[in-house]
Write an enzyme that holds these catalytic residues in place. Structure first.
Site, PDB file in Angstrom:
ATOM      1  N   ARG A  32       1.361  69.063  55.124  1.00 31.76           N
ATOM      2  CA  ARG A  32       2.733  68.596  55.321  1.00 31.76           C
ATOM      3  C   ARG A  32       3.315  69.278  56.557  1.00 31.76           C
ATOM      4  O   ARG A  32       4.162  70.173  56.453  1.00 31.76           O
ATOM      5  CB  ARG A  32       3.569  68.870  54.069  1.00 31.76           C
ATOM      6  CG  ARG A  32       3.110  67.997  52.913  1.00 31.76           C
ATOM      7  CD  ARG A  32       3.925  68.156  51.668  1.00 31.76           C
ATOM      8  NE  ARG A  32       5.163  67.405  51.695  1.00 31.76           N
ATOM      9  CZ  ARG A  32       5.874  67.124  50.595  1.00 31.76           C
ATOM     10  NH1 ARG A  32       5.472  67.525  49.423  1.00 31.76           N
ATOM     11  NH2 ARG A  32       6.989  66.455  50.686  1.00 31.76           N
ATOM     12  N   CYS A  49       0.829  71.631  50.696  1.00 31.98           N
ATOM     13  CA  CYS A  49       1.071  71.406  49.278  1.00 31.98           C
ATOM     14  C   CYS A  49      -0.046  70.557  48.730  1.00 31.98           C
ATOM     15  O   CYS A  49      -0.926  70.128  49.448  1.00 31.98           O
ATOM     16  CB  CYS A  49       2.418  70.754  49.046  1.00 31.98           C
ATOM     17  SG  CYS A  49       2.356  68.989  49.158  1.00 31.98           S
ATOM     18  N   ARG A  71      10.315  70.098  38.207  1.00 27.99           N
ATOM     19  CA  ARG A  71      10.875  70.047  39.566  1.00 27.99           C
ATOM     20  C   ARG A  71      11.720  68.803  39.787  1.00 27.99           C
ATOM     21  O   ARG A  71      12.667  68.832  40.569  1.00 27.99           O
ATOM     22  CB  ARG A  71       9.725  70.013  40.597  1.00 27.99           C
ATOM     23  CG  ARG A  71       9.116  71.353  40.910  1.00 27.99           C
ATOM     24  CD  ARG A  71       8.155  71.198  42.067  1.00 27.99           C
ATOM     25  NE  ARG A  71       8.778  70.326  43.065  1.00 27.99           N
ATOM     26  CZ  ARG A  71       8.128  69.485  43.854  1.00 27.99           C
ATOM     27  NH1 ARG A  71       6.827  69.393  43.801  1.00 27.99           N
ATOM     28  NH2 ARG A  71       8.781  68.738  44.709  1.00 27.99           N
ATOM     29  N   LYS A 117      16.685  63.155  43.298  1.00 27.42           N
ATOM     30  CA  LYS A 117      16.192  64.472  43.741  1.00 27.42           C
ATOM     31  C   LYS A 117      16.146  64.552  45.266  1.00 27.42           C
ATOM     32  O   LYS A 117      16.632  65.508  45.864  1.00 27.42           O
ATOM     33  CB  LYS A 117      14.786  64.724  43.176  1.00 27.42           C
ATOM     34  CG  LYS A 117      14.064  65.878  43.840  1.00 27.42           C
ATOM     35  CD  LYS A 117      12.696  66.136  43.238  1.00 27.42           C
ATOM     36  CE  LYS A 117      11.560  65.381  43.847  1.00 27.42           C
ATOM     37  NZ  LYS A 117      11.073  65.884  45.144  1.00 27.42           N
ATOM     38  N   ASN A 118      15.530  63.538  45.890  1.00 28.51           N
ATOM     39  CA  ASN A 118      15.293  63.668  47.325  1.00 28.51           C
ATOM     40  C   ASN A 118      16.559  63.478  48.171  1.00 28.51           C
ATOM     41  O   ASN A 118      16.572  63.846  49.342  1.00 28.51           O
ATOM     42  CB  ASN A 118      14.165  62.734  47.767  1.00 28.51           C
ATOM     43  CG  ASN A 118      12.832  63.199  47.190  1.00 28.51           C
ATOM     44  OD1 ASN A 118      12.717  64.351  46.758  1.00 28.51           O
ATOM     45  ND2 ASN A 118      11.848  62.321  47.174  1.00 28.51           N
ATOM     46  N   ASP A 127       5.535  57.711  45.795  1.00 26.54           N
ATOM     47  CA  ASP A 127       5.906  58.527  44.625  1.00 26.54           C
ATOM     48  C   ASP A 127       5.867  57.732  43.318  1.00 26.54           C
ATOM     49  O   ASP A 127       6.152  58.278  42.252  1.00 26.54           O
ATOM     50  CB  ASP A 127       7.295  59.158  44.825  1.00 26.54           C
ATOM     51  CG  ASP A 127       7.288  60.136  45.979  1.00 26.54           C
ATOM     52  OD1 ASP A 127       6.213  60.674  46.290  1.00 26.54           O
ATOM     53  OD2 ASP A 127       8.353  60.357  46.587  1.00 26.54           O
TER      54      ASP A 127
HETATM   55  N1  EPU Z   1       4.455  64.134  58.663  1.00 27.81           N
HETATM   56  C1  EPU Z   1       3.953  64.656  59.832  1.00 27.81           C
HETATM   57  N2  EPU Z   1       4.786  65.451  60.582  1.00 27.81           N
HETATM   58  C2  EPU Z   1       6.071  65.713  60.235  1.00 27.81           C
HETATM   59  C3  EPU Z   1       6.571  65.172  59.037  1.00 27.81           C
HETATM   60  C4  EPU Z   1       5.731  64.371  58.267  1.00 27.81           C
HETATM   61  O1  EPU Z   1       2.803  64.441  60.194  1.00 27.81           O
HETATM   62  O2  EPU Z   1       6.753  66.439  60.973  1.00 27.81           O
HETATM   63  C5  EPU Z   1       3.604  63.227  57.863  1.00 27.81           C
HETATM   64  C6  EPU Z   1       3.319  63.764  56.471  1.00 27.81           C
HETATM   65  O3  EPU Z   1       2.208  64.637  56.468  1.00 27.81           O
HETATM   66  C7  EPU Z   1       3.098  62.493  55.686  1.00 27.81           C
HETATM   67  C8  EPU Z   1       4.033  61.489  56.362  1.00 27.81           C
HETATM   68  O4  EPU Z   1       4.317  62.031  57.643  1.00 27.81           O
HETATM   69  O5  EPU Z   1       1.774  62.066  55.840  1.00 27.81           O
HETATM   70  C9  EPU Z   1       5.350  61.228  55.657  1.00 27.81           C
HETATM   71  O6  EPU Z   1       5.974  62.461  55.342  1.00 27.81           O
HETATM   72  P1  EPU Z   1       7.556  62.591  55.141  1.00 27.81           P
HETATM   73  O7  EPU Z   1       8.052  63.558  56.147  1.00 27.81           O
HETATM   74  O8  EPU Z   1       8.175  61.246  55.064  1.00 27.81           O
HETATM   75  O9  EPU Z   1       7.617  63.262  53.707  1.00 27.81           O
HETATM   76  P2  EPU Z   1       8.614  64.406  53.243  1.00 27.81           P
HETATM   77  O10 EPU Z   1       9.931  64.231  53.867  1.00 27.81           O
HETATM   78  O11 EPU Z   1       7.937  65.727  53.375  1.00 27.81           O
HETATM   79  C10 EPU Z   1       9.577  63.048  51.254  1.00 27.81           C
HETATM   80  C11 EPU Z   1       9.739  63.263  49.783  1.00 27.81           C
HETATM   81  C12 EPU Z   1       8.397  63.104  49.086  1.00 27.81           C
HETATM   82  C13 EPU Z   1       7.824  61.722  49.397  1.00 27.81           C
HETATM   83  C14 EPU Z   1       7.754  61.519  50.912  1.00 27.81           C
HETATM   84  C15 EPU Z   1       7.305  60.122  51.305  1.00 27.81           C
HETATM   85  C16 EPU Z   1      11.536  64.852  49.800  1.00 27.81           C
HETATM   86  C17 EPU Z   1      11.998  66.227  49.511  1.00 27.81           C
HETATM   87  N3  EPU Z   1      10.255  64.607  49.567  1.00 27.81           N
HETATM   88  O12 EPU Z   1       8.692  64.072  51.699  1.00 27.81           O
HETATM   89  O13 EPU Z   1       8.701  63.169  47.700  1.00 27.81           O
HETATM   90  O14 EPU Z   1       6.530  61.606  48.840  1.00 27.81           O
HETATM   91  O15 EPU Z   1       9.048  61.741  51.496  1.00 27.81           O
HETATM   92  O16 EPU Z   1       8.196  59.176  50.818  1.00 27.81           O
HETATM   93  O17 EPU Z   1      12.318  63.989  50.200  1.00 27.81           O
HETATM   94  C18 EPU Z   1       8.300  63.510  45.435  1.00 27.81           C
HETATM   95  O18 EPU Z   1       9.504  63.281  45.236  1.00 27.81           O
HETATM   96  O19 EPU Z   1       7.452  63.586  44.489  1.00 27.81           O
HETATM   97  C19 EPU Z   1       7.817  63.705  46.798  1.00 27.81           C
HETATM   98  C20 EPU Z   1       6.660  64.284  47.097  1.00 27.81           C
END
Ligand code: EPU
Length: 430
Positions: free
Chosen positions: A122, A117, A398, A22-23, A306
């Protein structure tokens, strides 16, 4: 309202095949608009996040054609710069990848902020920091993110303040056609980050180091259309590993990349799983009683956040007490109340959970509070005595393709039914 009705107590037995990640898919599909020719993407998971993304792409003017159950022909050549409004962007988190992709293609982008969320705040400050370093003006106005690089994107040295999957991928998307060299430091190393770098390189990009702490990109002028297959989903595989061990069954899990599962497998072995990894499959059963294990989640190659909800079902049934520390999301343990409803002894203090194992869980009506929590409720239901009803199926849909069908094929007693109500208390989070 639709819900799952599970009669627990049947060990899972048989073979299950894992779908595309998915990701990776939610980043690779938007990335195809950057190519100067059509792309054919294979191993696309049939999940609602992908359906929404393809609807958005189609409404932007991308030619989207389904050639086979998991294969899409995508032609973004007719695409004009688009604005992704609130209604579309709010339907899924990963709509933010259109920022990087459109910025690269048109030098500008406008996408509504995806919003908070149920896993916690986020923010996308790290995405915007990277775009700004590449020479883009970013403004947030009335919930819309506007990016403007009309003077062209220029390579830069960017050190992220936190490790973020989304910001790493978005920065790569924006930088591949930026003039000169970009260095990204403190980046995410998840397999889906590497998968996005791989397809971009196949298109003609020059990206090195994906999967390490530093990614180096030399800007190129054009990207061509490619045929590409998305990697298998490590979390779907991990979920079936947890389910097989939790129910005391014996399952062969096909279409996996063993390397991506190393941490998950080693921790579930500590919990009592007997897992043999072959080249493209895993054989999974339970060794004996489930064992208490302390866990701490970290960015890859650490234990993935996850997988926490699914793993804690094993710990809820283990001998002894486990401490689980969540390192990424402030609201990871929102499902604790639901598991407690089934008899789990689960206390939560901020990002730490203490789980004292019990002999058995008992079936109850429970809600999915997010995607992975939903999967955990199903695993708990498969192990529990009596009937478990799981609501909030929109979360499970999802990210898990044909979850019920795959579990049924493994012998689970599980049905998806519509009870004709609006759900009442069962869905506690919209
Ligand atoms: N964060 C910030 N600022 C940013 C971006 C992130 O503070 O600009 C923080 C977030 O709040 C969090 C941490 O950094 O505390 C890590 O967030 P990350 O950006 O890595 O997460 P994401 O890209 O929004 C992806 C996956 C999530 C998974 C996380 C962590 C996708 C679409 N989603 O989210 O997947 O939990 O990485 O590995 O790739 C899931 O599949 O169930 C899911 C939630």
């Amino acid at each position: 309202m639709e819900k799952l009705v599970i009669r627990g107590g049947r060990p899972l037995q048989g073979i299950v095949s894992i779908g595309g990640a998915k990701n990776a898919a939610v980043a690779i599909l938007p990335a195809t608009i950057m190519a100067d020719g059509p792309c054919v993407i294979d191993n696309v998971p049939d999940i609602s996040d992908v359906h929404i993304l393809l609807e958005i792409m189609s409404s932007m003017g991308v030619v989207v054609r389904k050639d086979a159950p998991h294969t899409y022909y995508l032609d973004g050549r007719g695409l004009v710069s688009s604005v992704i409004e609130h209604e579309e962007a709010r339907r899924m988190r990963a709509s933010y990848y259109f920022l990087g992709a459109m910025l690269s293609k048109f030098g500008k982008a406008a996408v509504a902020l995806p919003g908070g969320c149920n896993l916690g705040a986020r923010p996308i400050d790290q995405h915007l920091k990277a775009f700004a370093a590449l020479g883009c003006e970013t403004t947030v106005d009335h919930g819309m993110v506007y990016c403007d690089a009309s003077h062209g994107l220029k390579g830069a040295h960017i050190i992220f303040d936190i490790v973020s999957v989304g910001a790493t991928i978005n920065a790569m998307l924006a930088a591949v056609k930026a003039e000169g060299r970009t260095v990204l430091q403190s980046v995410a190393k998840e397999p889906h980050v590497v998968d996005v770098a791989n397809i971009l390189n196949m298109m003609g990009a020059d990206i090195r180091g994906a999967g390490t702490d530093t990614i180096k990109i030399n800007g190129v002028k054009h990207l061509r259309g490619v045929d590409y297959a998305i990697i298998p989903d490590q979390i779907e595989a991990g979920t079936f590993i947890a389910a097989a061990v939790a129910t005391g069954g014996y399952v062969r899990i096909d279409n996996i990349t063993p390397k991506h599962l190393e941490t998950i497998v080693s921790r579930i072995r500590e919990m009592g799983g007997e897992i043999t990894l072959d080249e493209e499959c895993a054989y999974v059963r339970r060794r004996g009683p489930l064992l208490a294990t302390n866990l701490r989640t970290m960015p890859h190659p650490g234990f993935p956040t996850d997988m926490v909800p699914q793993a804690t079902v094993l710990l809820a049934l283990a001998e002894g007490t486990s401490v689980v520390q969540e390192g990424i999301w402030s609201n990871r343990f929102r499902y604790a109340d639901e598991l407690r409803r089934m008899g789990a002894r689960f206390t939560v203090d901020g990002k730490t959970a203490i789980i004292s194992g019990v002999d058995s869980l008992s079936g109850a009506p429970v809600a999915s509070t997010d995607l992975r929590a939903g999967a955990a409720m199903v695993i708990a239901g498969l192990c529990a005595k009596g009937v478990t009803e799981v609501g909030g199926l929109e979360y499970i849909d999802r990210g898990y393709e044909n979850f019920v069908g795959k579990l049924k094929a493994l012998g689970a007693d599980i049905e998806r039914i519509d009870d004709g109500t609006d759900g009442g208390l069962l869905v506690r989070e919209a």
